[in-house]
Scaffold this motif. Structure first.
Motif, PDB file in Angstrom:
ATOM      1  N   ASP A 115      42.879  48.281  19.721  1.00 33.89           N
ATOM      2  CA  ASP A 115      41.884  49.280  20.126  1.00 33.89           C
ATOM      3  C   ASP A 115      41.716  49.364  21.652  1.00 33.89           C
ATOM      4  N   PRO A 116      41.630  48.216  22.371  1.00 33.00           N
ATOM      5  CA  PRO A 116      41.532  48.321  23.839  1.00 33.00           C
ATOM      6  C   PRO A 116      42.763  48.976  24.464  1.00 33.00           C
ATOM      7  N   LEU A 117      43.968  48.714  23.938  1.00 38.16           N
ATOM      8  CA  LEU A 117      45.170  49.352  24.488  1.00 38.16           C
ATOM      9  C   LEU A 117      45.152  50.855  24.252  1.00 38.16           C
ATOM     10  N   LEU A 118      44.723  51.280  23.067  1.00 40.98           N
ATOM     11  CA  LEU A 118      44.625  52.717  22.775  1.00 40.98           C
ATOM     12  C   LEU A 118      43.643  53.405  23.716  1.00 40.98           C
ATOM     13  N   ALA A 119      42.571  52.706  24.081  1.00 39.71           N
ATOM     14  CA  ALA A 119      41.565  53.298  24.977  1.00 39.71           C
ATOM     15  C   ALA A 119      42.051  53.328  26.427  1.00 39.71           C
ATOM     16  N   ALA A 120      42.916  52.391  26.815  1.00 37.96           N
ATOM     17  CA  ALA A 120      43.303  52.262  28.223  1.00 37.96           C
ATOM     18  C   ALA A 120      44.602  52.970  28.575  1.00 37.96           C
ATOM     19  N   HIS A 121      45.458  53.257  27.606  1.00 37.71           N
ATOM     20  CA  HIS A 121      46.777  53.806  27.909  1.00 37.71           C
ATOM     21  C   HIS A 121      47.056  55.050  27.077  1.00 37.71           C
ATOM     22  N   PRO A 122      47.831  55.992  27.636  1.00 40.68           N
ATOM     23  CA  PRO A 122      48.221  57.160  26.835  1.00 40.68           C
ATOM     24  C   PRO A 122      49.146  56.737  25.696  1.00 40.68           C
ATOM     25  N   GLY A 123      49.151  57.521  24.650  1.00 40.20           N
ATOM     26  CA  GLY A 123      49.973  57.163  23.495  1.00 40.20           C
ATOM     27  C   GLY A 123      50.444  58.380  22.734  1.00 40.20           C
ATOM     28  N   ILE A 124      51.421  58.151  21.870  1.00 42.01           N
ATOM     29  CA  ILE A 124      51.962  59.181  20.974  1.00 42.01           C
ATOM     30  C   ILE A 124      51.722  58.695  19.558  1.00 42.01           C
ATOM     31  N   GLU A 125      50.951  59.447  18.771  1.00 41.30           N
ATOM     32  CA  GLU A 125      50.635  59.049  17.407  1.00 41.30           C
ATOM     33  C   GLU A 125      51.293  60.025  16.429  1.00 41.30           C
ATOM     34  N   LEU A 126      52.032  59.494  15.475  1.00 47.72           N
ATOM     35  CA  LEU A 126      52.650  60.296  14.403  1.00 47.72           C
ATOM     36  C   LEU A 126      52.052  59.829  13.086  1.00 47.72           C
ATOM     37  N   ASP A 127      51.569  60.784  12.269  1.00 47.84           N
ATOM     38  CA  ASP A 127      50.846  60.404  11.060  1.00 47.84           C
ATOM     39  C   ASP A 127      51.686  60.470   9.797  1.00 47.84           C
ATOM     40  N   GLN A 128      52.961  60.920   9.862  1.00 53.34           N
ATOM     41  CA  GLN A 128      53.744  60.991   8.641  1.00 53.34           C
ATOM     42  C   GLN A 128      54.087  59.594   8.142  1.00 53.34           C
ATOM     43  N   GLY A 129      54.311  59.481   6.824  1.00 56.99           N
ATOM     44  CA  GLY A 129      54.603  58.179   6.241  1.00 56.99           C
ATOM     45  C   GLY A 129      53.421  57.230   6.394  1.00 56.99           C
ATOM     46  N   GLU A 130      53.686  56.002   6.826  1.00 54.65           N
ATOM     47  CA  GLU A 130      52.634  55.023   7.085  1.00 54.65           C
ATOM     48  C   GLU A 130      52.180  55.046   8.540  1.00 54.65           C
ATOM     49  N   GLY A 131      52.644  56.047   9.310  1.00 51.25           N
ATOM     50  CA  GLY A 131      52.180  56.206  10.670  1.00 51.25           C
ATOM     51  C   GLY A 131      53.000  55.415  11.690  1.00 51.25           C
ATOM     52  N   LEU A 132      52.965  55.877  12.957  1.00 52.88           N
ATOM     53  CA  LEU A 132      53.649  55.193  14.058  1.00 52.88           C
ATOM     54  C   LEU A 132      52.890  55.521  15.344  1.00 52.88           C
ATOM     55  N   VAL A 133      52.685  54.521  16.172  1.00 52.23           N
ATOM     56  CA  VAL A 133      51.995  54.701  17.456  1.00 52.23           C
ATOM     57  C   VAL A 133      52.886  54.164  18.573  1.00 52.23           C
ATOM     58  N   THR A 134      53.015  54.949  19.654  1.00 49.51           N
ATOM     59  CA  THR A 134      53.735  54.513  20.859  1.00 49.51           C
ATOM     60  C   THR A 134      52.742  54.473  22.013  1.00 49.51           C
ATOM     61  N   LEU A 135      52.627  53.308  22.681  1.00 54.87           N
ATOM     62  CA  LEU A 135      51.714  53.141  23.816  1.00 54.87           C
ATOM     63  C   LEU A 135      52.531  53.042  25.096  1.00 54.87           C
ATOM     64  N   LEU A 136      52.185  53.849  26.101  1.00 55.37           N
ATOM     65  CA  LEU A 136      52.847  53.845  27.401  1.00 55.37           C
ATOM     66  C   LEU A 136      52.119  52.844  28.293  1.00 55.37           C
ATOM     67  N   ILE A 137      52.565  51.572  28.296  1.00 48.34           N
ATOM     68  CA  ILE A 137      51.871  50.503  29.030  1.00 48.34           C
ATOM     69  C   ILE A 137      52.226  50.529  30.520  1.00 48.34           C
ATOM     70  N   GLY A 138      53.535  50.612  30.821  1.00 53.33           N
ATOM     71  CA  GLY A 138      53.953  50.612  32.213  1.00 53.33           C
ATOM     72  C   GLY A 138      53.654  51.932  32.913  1.00 53.33           C
ATOM     73  N   ASP A 139      53.624  51.893  34.254  1.00 54.24           N
ATOM     74  CA  ASP A 139      53.311  53.095  35.034  1.00 54.24           C
ATOM     75  C   ASP A 139      54.529  53.971  35.255  1.00 54.24           C
ATOM     76  N   ASP A 140      55.739  53.396  35.219  1.00 52.11           N
ATOM     77  CA  ASP A 140      56.966  54.154  35.499  1.00 52.11           C
ATOM     78  C   ASP A 140      57.569  54.632  34.180  1.00 52.11           C
ATOM     79  N   GLN A 141      57.154  55.824  33.710  1.00 55.46           N
ATOM     80  CA  GLN A 141      57.586  56.326  32.407  1.00 55.46           C
ATOM     81  C   GLN A 141      58.432  57.580  32.560  1.00 55.46           C
ATOM     82  N   ASN A 142      59.327  57.781  31.604  1.00 58.84           N
ATOM     83  CA  ASN A 142      60.147  59.002  31.552  1.00 58.84           C
ATOM     84  C   ASN A 142      59.243  60.226  31.446  1.00 58.84           C
ATOM     85  N   SER A 143      59.602  61.298  32.162  1.00 60.10           N
ATOM     86  CA  SER A 143      58.732  62.475  32.218  1.00 60.10           C
ATOM     87  C   SER A 143      58.565  63.133  30.856  1.00 60.10           C
TER      88      SER A 143
END
Length: 552
Positions: A192-220
């Motif tokens: 929960d703290p990571l979801l609040a502090a970092h942008p993420g990509i959430e996919l709800d199909q199936g059992e779900g998948l979450v991607t958290l962008l922790i580092g500052d140097d991310q692909n555009s």
């Protein structure tokens, strides 16, 4: 006048945002720029992750990680998909899979075998506790950390204390089965703290998948997808792409399972047929043995008949001898000769009696043997025949059941293939309509192109009129079927003519947009929405319509 610079800045920012969304949409929906979306997985197994494989392919292609770690191999589908993407993209990367002790299953064993055979040069799978496995990565440099393990309190503390600090400046965290993970005890303290502090990509199909962008140097591209919020243009479209392609992979896996089951049934049927042929051969051999026994019995009876004939001849000779003895009394001159002949006859009689006795004993013995063999053959034949008939009936029932099973699975396979064809057709139609829709709204959003802008507005007004006068648009039904229309605040007929028709929505219960496009491919090729084409040309051309739910 003082507010004009601020208005211009806001307008420029909106234009830039629209351009970014346009670029993102083209990159996600265009297979030329994101060809990894359409890769065929090399390893398939029953898994909730199958529906997310197109997304994982896309993520690896755009993020290009150089060090990947997955905590919890599980069924191996996600890990081997990431390895496949790294292999196909020829990235100079290393992959580590950490599988906790005692988690080895049949699926895990198959995944380990595929990993060794396909990716042994850059992928290492270790059986080790999560609490100690971080020692292999003392220097921060993990670009992609995949979590595929229960998120209890102990795991959450280990992730926070031992693993979070090992992420690089480009670090991403992917959580598989996120719908379940978010309900577990460790979610509150770590996720929960990571979801609040970092942008993420959430996919709800199936059992779900979450991607958290922790580092500052991310692909555009990854960052722009994470920045899309619910309700913003591009959010739903990008996820629909991942969902549709993932559903295709799930269908492909199901078809493979059906094919395996059908092959196993076919082999079982072949074995049953072989067993039936074997029993038939055994029955033929038994009948051949019975015929041999009958032939032996016939030969013994013929021999006995010969003995009886010989006995009767001896009796006749004895009668002749008795008549000769009476004549001796009358013929004295032939006495010596008659006595000699009588002696000879008596000797022959003795021998005949001995032979007769032997024949009688042999006859009795043969009769006894024949009787025993008759009873044994009859009992054995009756028992074997009953057993063979029972086995034959059972095999016939098994064969019939196998035939029904194969027929049912053929029907299911055909249904899945038809469903897959409809999904492919629907994506193609949406792509063609999307081109027309994008072009129209691009012109509408460029007021400086006066003539083109005016023609576009006239086209929209004309299409609204066509929809409204078609007799097939039911505003009440449309709003009930698509609740987001009422939430948008747009008049239903305008919403359908400018948006819904290009999203394959149905205007009313008497007109199915998808079935119309499927039945008339020339309409799709022209990029014209179904009801607008029917109202403008199709009705006068005698083209048919398809009520919702009936199909073509």
């Amino acid at each position: 006048m003082a507010q004009r610079p601020a208005q211009e800045l806001q307008s420029n920012q909106e234009d830039t945002a629209r351009q970014d969304l346009d670029v993102l949409g083209r990159e996600i929906l265009n297979p030329v720029s994101n060809w990894a979306l359409f890769w065929k997985p090399r390893y398939l197994a029953a898994s909730s992750t199958l529906v997310h494989l197109p997304y994982l392919f896309w993520l690896v292609e755009n993020h290009a990680p150089l060090r990947v770690v997955q905590l919890g191999i599980g069924d191996g589908v996600a890990y081997l998909a990431v390895c496949q993407a790294i292999d196909k993209l020829r990235l100079d990367a290393a992959c580590w899979g950490i599988s906790p002790p005692g988690s080895d299953t049949e699926a895990t064993s198959a995944a380990l075998e595929s990993n060794k055979r396909l990716y042994d040069d850059f992928s290492i799978v270790k059986i080790e506790k999560m609490a100690t496995a971080h020692r292999h990565f003392r220097n921060a440099g993990i670009d992609l950390l995949i979590i595929n393990a229960p998120l209890d309190d102990e795991t959450a503390n280990l992730l926070k204390s031992n693993w979070e600090g090992l992420l690089s400046d480009r670090g991403l965290v992917v959580i598989l089965d996120s719908t379940v993970r978010m309900t577990e005890s460790g979610a509150t303290s770590w996720l929960d703290p990571l979801l609040a502090a970092h942008p993420g990509i959430e996919l709800d199909q199936g059992e779900g998948l979450v991607t958290l962008l922790i580092g500052d140097d991310q692909n555009s591209r990854v960052k722009r997808l994470a920045d899309l919020e619910l309700g913003v243009a591009g959010y739903r479209e990008s996820r629909q792409v991942f969902r549709s392609l993932g559903d295709g992979i799930v269908a492909q896996a199901r078809v493979g399972d059906l094919e395996d089951t059908r092959q196993a049934d076919s082999e079982s049927l072949t074995g049953a047929r072989d067993e039936l042929d074997k029993k038939r051969q055994e029955l033929a051999n038994a009948r051949s043995s019975e015929e041999d026994a009958l032939q032996q019995l016939a030969a013994a009876r013929a021999k006995n008949f010969d003995f009886q004939t010989e006995y009767e001849e001896v009796q006749a000779k004895l009668a002749d001898a008795e008549r000769s003895a009476a004549e001796i009394q009358k013929v004295k001159s032939a006495l010596a000769d008659t006595e000699a002949r009588l002696s000879t006859t008596e000797q022959a009689l003795t021998e005949a009696e001995l032979k007769l006795t032997e024949a009688a004993e042999k006859h009795a013995d043969l009769e006894t043997q024949l009787s025993v063999k008759d009873h044994q053959a009859e009992a054995k034949d009756a028992e074997e025949l009953a057993l063979l008939k029972s086995q034959y009936q059972m095999r016939l029932a098994d064969i019939a059941e196998l035939g029904h099973s194969i027929a049912r699975k053929d029907d299911e396979l055909q249904r899945l293939k038809l469903q897959h064809d409809d999904d492919v057709m629907q994506r193609y139609i949406l792509a063609k309509l999307g081109e027309t829709h994008l072009h129209l709204h691009t012109v509408l959003n460029q007021p400086h192109r006066f003539r083109a802008n005016r023609r576009a507005k006239e086209k929209v007004a004309d299409e609204i009129r066509l929809v409204d006068s078609s007799g097939l648009f039911d505003a009440e039904w449309y709003c009930a079927s698509y609740p987001d229309v009422e939430d948008s605040g747009i008049e239903p007929v305008r919403h359908f003519a400018t948006q819904g028709a290009y999203e394959l929505r149905n205007p009313g219960p008497d007109f199915d947009s998808f079935e119309y496009h499927k039945f008339y491919p020339d309409v799709t090729a022209g990029g014209v929405a179904a009801l607008i084409h029917y109202a403008r040309n199709g009705k006068s051309e005698g083209r048919r319509t398809f009520p919702v739910g009936e199909g073509s």
